[in-house]
Design a protein around this motif. Structure first.
Motif, mmCIF file in Angstrom:
data_model
loop_
_atom_site.group_PDB
_atom_site.id
_atom_site.type_symbol
_atom_site.label_atom_id
_atom_site.label_comp_id
_atom_site.label_asym_id
_atom_site.label_seq_id
_atom_site.Cartn_x
_atom_site.Cartn_y
_atom_site.Cartn_z
ATOM 1 N N VAL A 75 0.858 -1.181 0.000
ATOM 2 C CA VAL A 75 0.000 0.000 0.000
ATOM 3 C C VAL A 75 0.895 1.232 0.000
ATOM 4 N N LEU A 76 0.712 2.104 -0.992
ATOM 5 C CA LEU A 76 1.429 3.377 -1.060
ATOM 6 C C LEU A 76 0.462 4.464 -0.621
ATOM 7 N N ILE A 77 0.809 5.195 0.434
ATOM 8 C CA ILE A 77 -0.084 6.205 0.987
ATOM 9 C C ILE A 77 0.567 7.578 0.929
ATOM 10 N N GLU A 78 -0.122 8.517 0.293
ATOM 11 C CA GLU A 78 0.350 9.899 0.285
ATOM 12 C C GLU A 78 0.115 10.496 1.670
ATOM 13 N N ALA A 79 1.185 10.901 2.341
ATOM 14 C CA ALA A 79 1.074 11.497 3.675
ATOM 15 C C ALA A 79 1.046 13.012 3.516
ATOM 16 N N GLY A 80 -0.156 13.566 3.425
ATOM 17 C CA GLY A 80 -0.318 14.988 3.167
ATOM 18 C C GLY A 80 -0.205 15.846 4.406
ATOM 19 N N GLN A 81 -0.807 17.071 4.336
ATOM 20 C CA GLN A 81 -0.695 18.042 5.418
ATOM 21 C C GLN A 81 -1.426 17.597 6.679
ATOM 22 N N ASN A 82 -2.580 16.949 6.510
ATOM 23 C CA ASN A 82 -3.377 16.568 7.675
ATOM 24 C C ASN A 82 -2.781 15.315 8.304
ATOM 25 N N THR A 83 -1.807 15.517 9.156
ATOM 26 C CA THR A 83 -1.044 14.410 9.719
ATOM 27 C C THR A 83 -1.911 13.449 10.521
ATOM 28 N N ALA A 202 1.167 17.058 14.406
ATOM 29 C CA ALA A 202 0.623 18.209 13.686
ATOM 30 C C ALA A 202 1.591 19.393 13.725
ATOM 31 N N PRO A 203 1.794 20.104 12.610
ATOM 32 C CA PRO A 203 2.644 21.304 12.599
ATOM 33 C C PRO A 203 1.905 22.482 13.217
ATOM 34 N N ASN A 204 2.643 23.552 13.521
ATOM 35 C CA ASN A 204 2.049 24.726 14.161
ATOM 36 C C ASN A 204 0.896 25.313 13.347
ATOM 37 N N LYS A 205 1.052 25.335 12.022
ATOM 38 C CA LYS A 205 0.012 25.931 11.181
ATOM 39 C C LYS A 205 -1.308 25.182 11.334
ATOM 40 N N ILE A 207 -2.205 23.242 13.899
ATOM 41 C CA ILE A 207 -2.705 23.418 15.261
ATOM 42 C C ILE A 207 -3.401 24.767 15.404
ATOM 43 N N ALA A 208 -2.779 25.803 14.842
ATOM 44 C CA ALA A 208 -3.361 27.143 14.919
ATOM 45 C C ALA A 208 -4.724 27.182 14.246
ATOM 46 N N ARG A 209 -4.842 26.498 13.111
ATOM 47 C CA ARG A 209 -6.115 26.478 12.394
ATOM 48 C C ARG A 209 -7.180 25.723 13.193
ATOM 49 N N LYS A 210 -6.783 24.623 13.822
ATOM 50 C CA LYS A 210 -7.741 23.842 14.611
ATOM 51 C C LYS A 210 -8.252 24.623 15.819
ATOM 52 N N LEU A 211 -7.319 25.315 16.483
ATOM 53 C CA LEU A 211 -7.674 26.005 17.718
ATOM 54 C C LEU A 211 -8.085 27.458 17.493
ATOM 55 N N ILE A 213 -6.279 30.116 16.705
ATOM 56 C CA ILE A 213 -5.383 31.111 17.286
ATOM 57 C C ILE A 213 -4.177 31.249 16.369
ATOM 58 N N THR A 214 -3.308 32.219 16.621
ATOM 59 C CA THR A 214 -2.189 32.488 15.723
ATOM 60 C C THR A 214 -1.051 31.496 15.924
ATOM 61 N N GLU A 215 -0.228 31.358 14.877
ATOM 62 C CA GLU A 215 0.940 30.483 14.987
ATOM 63 C C GLU A 215 1.910 30.997 16.040
ATOM 64 N N ALA A 216 2.022 32.330 16.169
ATOM 65 C CA ALA A 216 2.919 32.910 17.180
ATOM 66 C C ALA A 216 2.507 32.475 18.581
ATOM 67 N N THR A 217 1.196 32.424 18.807
ATOM 68 C CA THR A 217 0.695 31.984 20.113
ATOM 69 C C THR A 217 1.011 30.508 20.335
ATOM 70 N N ILE A 218 0.881 29.719 19.279
ATOM 71 C CA ILE A 218 1.203 28.290 19.373
ATOM 72 C C ILE A 218 2.667 28.106 19.772
ATOM 73 N N LYS A 219 3.559 28.891 19.151
ATOM 74 C CA LYS A 219 4.988 28.774 19.454
ATOM 75 C C LYS A 219 5.270 29.072 20.924
ATOM 76 N N VAL A 220 4.589 30.085 21.455
ATOM 77 C CA VAL A 220 4.767 30.427 22.862
ATOM 78 C C VAL A 220 4.315 29.271 23.753
ATOM 79 N N HIS A 221 3.159 28.682 23.417
ATOM 80 C CA HIS A 221 2.642 27.559 24.205
ATOM 81 C C HIS A 221 3.565 26.349 24.120
#
Length: 255
Positions: A75-83, A202-205, A207-211, A213-221
């Protein structure tokens, strides 16, 4: 000295069946890919090889695997952005076809996804920029039991190793004490949500979209989370979360 590649031994490949019109066996292969251009390119590369996909599907409907599970070998699976979604697809495929080999394809891999993907059942990781002949050799190696990992990821692991060696032993002890008692870490509700996302790779971008809030805030957390749980980086945080968040009732947070 030139690198040696293990010869492709058809008899060792589960799910390989000889076809009357071909000199090589056909490995029953499914391609799970959402990107139309990548899907077409892979089909073109694999056409005429033992790995020509018998079925193609999107990550939204991996149930197609169930229809040929008795014959499925690769099985070959494309691992896209939505981890997190792709990891769930990988787990579903592994559940349906325990004996099949699974290869994740992506533009790039981070250490967190590689670790979580391996735990979910991935046998090999290949970059979409891989040369066609290299991709075929990689598939052959995976089918005879080898594991494939891009050098960029291996180099990241090697670069991280000296950092771990430089960490004082007492730091690990402090972290261990914190890990043994989740409450002692004093994570906020928001930090628990973000840590749950880190566990899924999940990358910061994202996570920020899910929650919302901004990516800068995610980095602080994230910095606060690393400090509180005694982790040196996101990968260690993800490993800690996978081991401890689900061990306590109510600790796992659904985002």
């Amino acid at each position: 000295m030139a690198a040696q590649v293990i010869a492709y031994v058809a008899a060792q490949v589960p799910g390989a069946a000889h076809q009357p019109d071909h000199s090589e066996p056909t490995v029953t292969t499914v391609l799970v890919c959402d990107n139309a251009l990548l899907r077409i390119g892979l089909q073109d590369i694999l056409r005429g090889t033992p790995f020509a996909p018998a079925e193609t599907t999107s990550s939204a409907i991996p149930a197609v695997v169930h229809d040929i599970v008795s014959e499925l070998a690769l099985v070959l699976i494309e691992a896209g952005q939505n981890t997190s979604h792709m990891l769930e697809v990988i787990r579903q495929v592994r559940g349906l076809a325990p004996q099949a080999r699974i290869i994740a394809l992506a533009d790039q891999f981070d250490l967190g996804f590689v670790r979580l993907g391996h735990e979910a059942g991935v046998n090999g990781f290949c970059l979409t920029a891989t040369a066609p002949e290299t991709l075929i050799k990689s598939l052959e190696l995976v089918m005879v039991g080898e594991s494939i990992l891009p050098f960029a990821v291996l180099r990241a692991i090697m670069d991280e190793a000296p950092q771990k060696q430089d960490q004082p032993f007492q730091d690990n002890s402090v972290a261990g004490g914190c890990l043994s008692d989740l409450k002692a870490c004093k994570l906020s509700a928001r930090e628990m949500q973000i840590l749950s996302c880190l566990r899924e790779g999940a990358p910061n971008k994202l996570i920020a979209r899910k929650l919302e809030i901004t990516e800068a805030t995610i980095k602080v957390h994230v910095k606060a989370i690393l400090r509180k749980i005694g982790a040196a980086n996101r990968t260690q945080a993800a490993m800690w979360a996978s081991q401890h968040l689900t061990q306590r009732g109510g600790a796992s947070v659904n985002v």
